[in-house]
Motif scaffolding. Structure first.
Motif, mmCIF file in Angstrom:
data_model
loop_
_atom_site.group_PDB
_atom_site.id
_atom_site.type_symbol
_atom_site.label_atom_id
_atom_site.label_comp_id
_atom_site.label_asym_id
_atom_site.label_seq_id
_atom_site.Cartn_x
_atom_site.Cartn_y
_atom_site.Cartn_z
ATOM 1 N N MET A 127 0.736 -1.121 -0.090
ATOM 2 C CA MET A 127 -0.016 0.044 0.077
ATOM 3 C C MET A 127 0.795 1.231 0.057
ATOM 4 N N ASP A 128 0.196 2.599 -0.104
ATOM 5 C CA ASP A 128 0.889 3.613 0.111
ATOM 6 C C ASP A 128 1.528 3.554 1.357
ATOM 7 N N PHE A 129 2.871 4.158 1.368
ATOM 8 C CA PHE A 129 3.795 4.544 2.520
ATOM 9 C C PHE A 129 3.293 5.881 2.848
ATOM 10 N N VAL A 130 2.562 6.130 4.123
ATOM 11 C CA VAL A 130 2.245 7.244 4.652
ATOM 12 C C VAL A 130 2.900 7.894 5.828
ATOM 13 N N PRO A 131 3.968 8.721 5.568
ATOM 14 C CA PRO A 131 5.117 8.896 6.609
ATOM 15 C C PRO A 131 4.656 9.739 8.021
ATOM 16 N N GLY A 132 3.424 10.435 7.607
ATOM 17 C CA GLY A 132 2.941 11.376 8.990
ATOM 18 C C GLY A 132 2.617 10.537 10.037
ATOM 19 N N GLY A 133 2.508 9.274 10.218
ATOM 20 C CA GLY A 133 1.875 8.516 11.323
ATOM 21 C C GLY A 133 0.522 8.576 11.390
ATOM 22 N N GLU A 134 -0.013 8.101 12.587
ATOM 23 C CA GLU A 134 -1.326 8.270 13.036
ATOM 24 C C GLU A 134 -1.731 9.617 13.712
ATOM 25 N N LEU A 181 -1.354 10.444 8.528
ATOM 26 C CA LEU A 181 -0.984 11.775 7.676
ATOM 27 C C LEU A 181 -0.175 11.555 6.462
ATOM 28 N N ASP A 182 -0.059 12.027 5.475
ATOM 29 C CA ASP A 182 0.814 11.841 4.302
ATOM 30 C C ASP A 182 1.822 12.878 4.673
ATOM 31 N N SER A 183 2.870 12.963 3.689
ATOM 32 C CA SER A 183 3.984 13.735 3.765
ATOM 33 C C SER A 183 3.736 15.297 3.755
ATOM 34 N N GLU A 184 2.575 15.769 3.310
ATOM 35 C CA GLU A 184 2.365 17.057 3.379
ATOM 36 C C GLU A 184 1.195 17.501 4.590
ATOM 37 N N GLN A 312 -14.427 21.820 -2.294
ATOM 38 C CA GLN A 312 -13.654 21.402 -3.611
ATOM 39 C C GLN A 312 -12.264 21.630 -3.698
ATOM 40 N N LYS A 313 -11.678 22.603 -3.125
ATOM 41 C CA LYS A 313 -10.494 22.837 -2.846
ATOM 42 C C LYS A 313 -9.640 21.727 -1.895
ATOM 43 N N ILE A 314 -10.609 21.528 -0.973
ATOM 44 C CA ILE A 314 -10.106 20.714 0.122
ATOM 45 C C ILE A 314 -9.899 19.243 -0.552
ATOM 46 N N GLU A 315 -10.862 18.857 -1.414
ATOM 47 C CA GLU A 315 -10.960 17.548 -1.751
ATOM 48 C C GLU A 315 -9.585 17.464 -3.175
ATOM 49 N N ARG A 316 -9.475 18.587 -3.544
ATOM 50 C CA ARG A 316 -8.098 18.628 -4.448
ATOM 51 C C ARG A 316 -6.722 18.753 -3.998
ATOM 52 N N LYS A 317 -6.869 19.102 -2.562
ATOM 53 C CA LYS A 317 -5.767 19.326 -1.831
ATOM 54 C C LYS A 317 -4.921 20.401 -2.104
ATOM 55 N N GLU A 318 -5.773 21.394 -2.685
ATOM 56 C CA GLU A 318 -5.159 22.893 -2.624
ATOM 57 C C GLU A 318 -5.050 23.796 -1.544
ATOM 58 N N ILE A 319 -5.371 23.308 -0.436
ATOM 59 C CA ILE A 319 -5.483 24.137 0.962
ATOM 60 C C ILE A 319 -4.297 23.271 1.664
ATOM 61 N N ALA A 320 -3.286 24.093 2.171
ATOM 62 C CA ALA A 320 -2.231 23.638 2.962
ATOM 63 C C ALA A 320 -2.682 23.269 4.409
ATOM 64 N N GLU A 324 2.679 20.956 9.940
ATOM 65 C CA GLU A 324 3.923 21.011 9.000
ATOM 66 C C GLU A 324 4.735 19.983 9.179
ATOM 67 N N MET A 325 4.908 19.142 8.006
ATOM 68 C CA MET A 325 5.446 17.864 8.166
ATOM 69 C C MET A 325 6.763 17.891 7.251
ATOM 70 N N GLN A 326 7.154 18.985 6.632
ATOM 71 C CA GLN A 326 8.229 18.987 5.579
ATOM 72 C C GLN A 326 9.464 18.767 6.262
ATOM 73 N N ASN A 327 9.657 19.644 7.329
ATOM 74 C CA ASN A 327 11.074 19.628 8.237
ATOM 75 C C ASN A 327 11.274 18.630 9.247
ATOM 76 N N GLU A 328 10.382 17.616 9.421
ATOM 77 C CA GLU A 328 10.180 16.900 10.512
ATOM 78 C C GLU A 328 11.201 15.700 10.040
ATOM 79 N N ARG A 329 11.858 15.045 11.235
ATOM 80 C CA ARG A 329 12.905 13.995 10.778
ATOM 81 C C ARG A 329 12.184 12.831 10.417
ATOM 82 N N PRO A 330 12.672 12.030 9.480
ATOM 83 C CA PRO A 330 12.074 10.836 8.811
ATOM 84 C C PRO A 330 11.517 9.831 10.105
ATOM 85 N N PHE A 331 10.555 9.259 10.080
ATOM 86 C CA PHE A 331 10.029 8.403 10.922
ATOM 87 C C PHE A 331 9.792 8.685 12.354
ATOM 88 N N LYS A 332 9.741 10.105 12.470
ATOM 89 C CA LYS A 332 9.450 10.820 13.804
ATOM 90 C C LYS A 332 8.261 10.185 14.477
#
Length: 379
Positions: A127-134, A181-184, A312-320, A324-332
């Motif tokens: 399946m998808d790897f979802v790096p943000g955890g539960e 939660l995914d990488s974003e 509609q914007k939420i479903e298209r993932k157009e709203i941040a 914040e996930m980008q700067n987190e260390r891997p597998f935190k």
């Protein structure tokens, strides 16, 4: 009352009165396709196509590992289920239901199944790897979420639930542990073993199952129920996010039965009027009077709590996302005791176990987009 299967907390399951008759209405027929179980190069998908990198999690029937495809180099989460741990017909049905729901669905907010295959002793879901955890992990860190943050995730979860209902799937186990939660920072719903796939005129369920802190009253008291049960669970989840604990937190089964039949759930005064009204209408004991009980998700989209949300914007993932996930260390966001384990190899199992025949389990969702949704035969 039919088959009873409560979960209390992460990974815990209690079976009640095993002598009770299993409802035949929930026995989905297994359908076998005649398509070959091969990839584009004519090879059967197998364990040899993946390199195991890390342990990610552990469940009732096996483990979840981070793997990499040897050709595409893509990262996936590989769920490994040990057949001998799937001891009863009920457990086998849960495994098969999860695999079928994953194969049926294709949505931004639902975990995607890419491959499924088996050996004589194990079942594998890629399946998808979802790096943000539960979401559960993030709630534990914060205690509770403010209304702005809750509103964003409530909107994404609502869209995901609406999609499942339009596929005639009753989820039945919505809770923070089953929201990744995914990488974003966007959500992915997962773990569909307790779901009910409805068909034809059979849009109701009888099986008493779910996670005890979030379970709907009509399920607790043994009534026949519909998709409306998911809107109670959705309300219980929002209650958890907004207050820091679910409505039935640390209550006994007797106390939960009392709340399901007699008592009202207290809603904190510090919440906004819109939030209090939403929770009150979602946590209505009467299914057809509950918000979502008549026009399903549309009633909830229209509630004043979401008046400033562009779905509609939420479903298209157009709203941040607000996390914040980008700067987190891997597998935190994963169990560090599992992550740090040296051995990630697939441990052999000598005992084949009671159930070896999963004849419609194999699946290759990445083969051709035009073949999405097809079942592949495995011998």
């Amino acid at each position: 009352m039919g088959l009873v299967c409560f979960k209390e907390g992460p990974q815990a399951e209690i079976s009640v009165d095993p002598t009770e008759k299993i409802d035949q209405v929930e026995d989905n027929e297994e359908v076998i396709s005649q398509l070959p179980s091969k990839n584009e190069e004519g090879e059967k998908i197998s364990l040899s196509h993946f390199i195991m990198l890390r342990n990610l999690g552990k469940g009732t029937y096996g483990k979840v590992k981070l793997v990499q495809h040897t050709v595409t180099q893509k990262l996936y989460a590989m769920k490994v289920l040990i057949k001998k741990s799937v001891r009863t017909l009920k457990q086998k049905r849960h495994v098969q239901t999860e695999r079928n729901v994953l194969e049926m669905t294709n949505h931004n907010f639902i975990t995607k199944l890419h491959y499924a295959f088996q050996t004589q002793t194990k079942l594998y879901l890629i399946m998808d790897f979802v790096p943000g955890g539960e979401l559960f992990y993030h709630l534990k860190l914060q205690g509770r979420m403010n209304e702005k943050k809750t509103k964003f995730y409530a909107a994404e979860i609502l869209i995901g639930l609406d999609y499942l209902h339009k596929q005639n799937i009753i989820y039945r186990d919505l809770k923070p542990e089953n929201i990744l939660l995914d990488s974003e920072g966007h959500i992915k719903l997962c773990d569909f073993g307790l779901s009910k796939i409805c068909s034809g005129s059979d849009m109701f369920a009888r099986t008493c199952c779910g996670t005890i802190e979030y379970i709907a009253p009509e399920i607790v008291i043994g009534q026949v129920y519909s998709k409306s049960c998911d809107w109670w669970t959705y309300g219980a989840l929002l209650y958890d996010m907004l207050t820091g604990k679910p409505p039935f937190y640390k209550l006994t089964k007797k106390q939960i039965f009392e709340y399901a039949t007699q008592k009202d759930i207290e809603i904190p005064e510090y919440l906004s009027e819109e939030a209090k009204d939403l929770l009150k209408k979602l946590l209505n004991k009467t299914p057809h009077e509950r918000l979502g009980g008549q026009r399903d998700a549309q009633e909830i989209y229209e509630h004043p709590f979401f008046k400033d949300v562009d779905f509609q914007k939420i479903e298209r993932k157009e709203i941040a996302p607000p996390v914040e996930m980008q700067n987190e260390r891997p597998f935190k966001f994963f169990d560090q005791n599992l992550i740090r384990k040296c051995s990630v190899n697939d441990t052999p199992v000598n005992d084949f176990g009671k159930f070896q025949d999963y004849s419609n389990f194999t699946y290759n969702g990445d083969k051709l987009s035009s073949e999405y949704g097809q079942l592949l035969i495995s011998h």
